[in-house]
Structures are given as C-alpha cells and as structure tokens.
Write an enzyme that holds these catalytic residues in place. Structure first.
Site, PDB file in Angstrom:
ATOM      1  N   PRO A   1     -24.620   1.583   8.701  1.00 43.76           N
ATOM      2  CA  PRO A   1     -25.734   2.123   9.491  1.00 43.76           C
ATOM      3  C   PRO A   1     -25.469   2.194  10.989  1.00 43.76           C
ATOM      4  CG  PRO A   1     -26.200  -0.138   8.844  1.00 43.76           C
ATOM      5  CD  PRO A   1     -24.961   0.270   8.093  1.00 43.76           C
TER       6      PRO A   1
ATOM      7  N   TYR B   1     -11.994  -6.593  -2.066  1.00 45.09           N
ATOM      8  CA  TYR B   1     -11.885  -7.124  -0.714  1.00 45.09           C
ATOM      9  C   TYR B   1     -11.005  -8.370  -0.667  1.00 45.09           C
ATOM     10  CZ  TYR B   1     -16.109  -4.243  -0.063  1.00 45.09           C
ATOM     11  OH  TYR B   1     -17.022  -3.211  -0.050  1.00 45.09           O
TER      12      TYR B   1
ATOM     13  N   LEU C   1     -22.965   3.265  17.175  1.00 43.51           N
ATOM     14  CA  LEU C   1     -24.394   3.367  17.475  1.00 43.51           C
ATOM     15  C   LEU C   1     -24.892   2.070  18.110  1.00 43.51           C
ATOM     16  CD1 LEU C   1     -25.457   5.246  14.238  1.00 43.51           C
ATOM     17  CD2 LEU C   1     -25.353   6.191  16.559  1.00 43.51           C
TER      18      LEU C   1
ATOM     19  N   ALA D   1     -22.371   2.750  12.125  1.00 44.20           N
ATOM     20  CA  ALA D   1     -21.203   3.636  12.267  1.00 44.20           C
ATOM     21  C   ALA D   1     -20.050   2.970  13.016  1.00 44.20           C
ATOM     22  CB  ALA D   1     -21.611   4.939  12.959  1.00 44.20           C
ATOM     23  N   LYS D   2     -19.612   1.823  12.484  1.00 45.36           N
ATOM     24  CA  LYS D   2     -18.486   1.083  13.055  1.00 45.36           C
ATOM     25  C   LYS D   2     -18.691   0.752  14.534  1.00 45.36           C
ATOM     26  CE  LYS D   2     -15.077   2.799   9.756  1.00 45.36           C
ATOM     27  NZ  LYS D   2     -13.781   3.494   9.534  1.00 45.36           N
TER      28      LYS D   2
END
Length: 305
Positions: free
Chosen positions: A200, A52, A206, A202-203
C-alpha cells in the site's frame, strides 16, 4: 482496531495486518518486538509464505505469535518450490506438492492448522481444478480453515472466483498501482470475496521518503519526478490528520472490497506509523477523488489468454 470479516468465512482480520516478509534473520530481536507490538496495537492478521528466506520466515512468525496464536489469523502461501541449489524456484501448483508442502509449513509454523492458506501465484495454464481440489481436501481434513489466492492475473482470479471457495485475493494495490480498480475490486466485492492489499505504501514511495530518492528512480509507470509531484499534491491538499503513508493506507481501505492492508515493517517505529492509520479518519469521497485526479488509473494489459 477495526476487524473485518474475510469474505464469507468466520475469519475476522484487523484492517491493518503485518506482512512478515520484511522481517530478517539478522534482526531477530527487533522482528520479535515488531510482531509483539503489532499484536498489542490490535493487529490480528499476520502473513508469511514458505518461500520467504527458505522457510525461516514461517518458523520465525510462528514462534513469535505463539503466545497469542489462538487470537490471530495466521496466513501463509504455497506453490513455489526452491530448486536444489536454492538459487531460484519453480512453480508447482499440483495437488501432490500442495499436500506435501502444507505439512512442512505446519511444522515450521508450530501449529496444527493454518487459518488462511493461499496459492502464491497462478497462471492460466495451470490445472486449476486440481489445485482447487487440493485446497478443498486440506480444508476437509482440518489442516486449513480457509483458502485464497495471491495473484494479480485477472483471468486466474476470475476462474478461482467462479469455481472455488476462495474467501480472499491478495493483490498489489496502492495509489501508484490502481490496476485492481478497473475490473477486480467491484467484481470481487460482488462475489463476497475479500481483497488483501499488499504494497500500500509502494516500497516507501508514498511517504516522506519519496523526497530522498535519487532523480532517476521509478516505480511501475511513474518516474521519480512524477511521484514526488503526486506526493507533494497530497501533502498540500489532504487533511493534516494523517501522514502521507497513513493516507496511502487509508486509500486502499476506502474500497469496501478491501478487508485488510498488509504493509511490512522493518522497525517498530515504522510499524507504529502504519498501524496508526487505523486511528485516523476514513478518506472522504472528495479526498479519494483528489488522489485519483493526481494519479494514473492504469489497467492490466498482461496476463490475458
């Protein structure tokens, strides 16, 4: 916040951790505040990687957690090496590279040991026994406490589960990506190997942000319209005690194999929303079944021999 044992190890991690990848050099002050507030809210698992931002993320995370280093689990990853021009990276799971890279990570993190060192990928063509040997030697030397892998490849995961001392597998898992449910979650739980769920939310799909996306966007097997219908169904039928993103986080934690979820956060408000899921009720069996009826139970068709 609830603390879960990581596999068969002595490491205990907060059920909601912090994925540091979304922290950026241009927002250093806010990034430091995010890490500080995360710890104050009970987060004890911080995840980064040498890949990163060309190592900046490790350096930043290490410096930011230094005031409470001995009270948290610091995790990083290895296996990808940047090319000389820094335009791409190459896969290198060799013992030689891993034992070189760990020294660089320790230096950037400003620590004498890494709590959880993870292989950042893996293919079935790798010399996995050599990689396992490298991690075992690092553990014996005291440079790492435990090791795991970060992979979505079933054959790679099963090899490490059968032939190594991994305590965790990080994998993408969410309501929109239920592939781990088909063959991985129960299997790993039976092996006493913990799952760390990334992505979790989803970008952001959700969450309420799903309704602000353009109509032609998609995520994995889902068209944007399908996701909005799913999210609307969750809004209408699930308990109002949780936000959409908190329900998504609690869905991942519903399976006993999952020791932690690691949503990222680019603002303190987003962090507080994520960790707030720790103070909401577990999903009931009926709620989990409802979510499954609204979503797709997909399987891994790739990454086979």
């Amino acid at each position: 916040m609830k603390q879960n044992q990581l596999g068969s190890s002595e490491l205990r991690v907060s059920e909601i951790g912090l994925g540091c990848m979304s922290l950026a050099p241009e927002n250093g002050a806010e990034g430091r505040e995010i890490i500080k507030r995360a710890y104050e809210e009970g987060v004890t698992y911080f995840d980064t990687a040498d890949l990163y931002q060309f190592g900046w993320n490790e350096e930043f995370a290490g410096k930011s957690i230094r005031p409470f280093r001995d009270k948290v689990v610091l995790a990083t990853k290895v296996g990808n090496r940047w090319t000389a021009d820094k335009k791409s990276w190459e896969w290198d799971p060799s013992k030689t590279y891993i034992k070189e890279a760990v020294k660089d990570s320790l230096h950037r993190l400003g620590t004498d040991y890494i709590d959880l060192y993870q292989l950042h990928g893996g293919t079935i063509e790798d010399n996995m026994d050599e990689t396992i040997s490298a991690f075992n030697e690092l553990k014996q030397d005291g440079l790492i406490r435990e090791y795991g892998i970060s992979s979505i490849r079933p054959n790679v995961i099963s090899y490490y589960a059968e032939h190594s001392e991994i305590v965790s597998v990080m994998m993408q898992y969410s309501i929109l990506d239920r592939r781990p449910e088909e063959e991985m979650l129960d299997y790993l739980h039976g092996k006493n190997i913990s799952v760390i769920a990334r992505g979790p939310v989803a970008k952001g799909w959700l969450s309420e942000r799903a309704f602000k996306r353009s109509g032609d966007e998609q995520y994995l097997e889902y068209e944007g319209k399908e996701i909005r219908e799913l999210v609307k169904g969750m809004q209408d039928k699930l308990s109002s005690e949780r936000t959409l993103s908190q329900a998504a986080i609690r869905y991942c934690l519903h399976h006993p194999a999952v020791a932690a979820v690691i949503p990222g956060a680019s603002s303190v408000d987003q962090l507080l929303s994520n960790v707030g899921a720790a103070h909401t009720p577990d999903l009931s069996q009926d709620e989990a079944a409802l979510i499954q009826s609204l979503s797709k139970a997909s399987v891994y068709n790739q990454h086979r021999r």
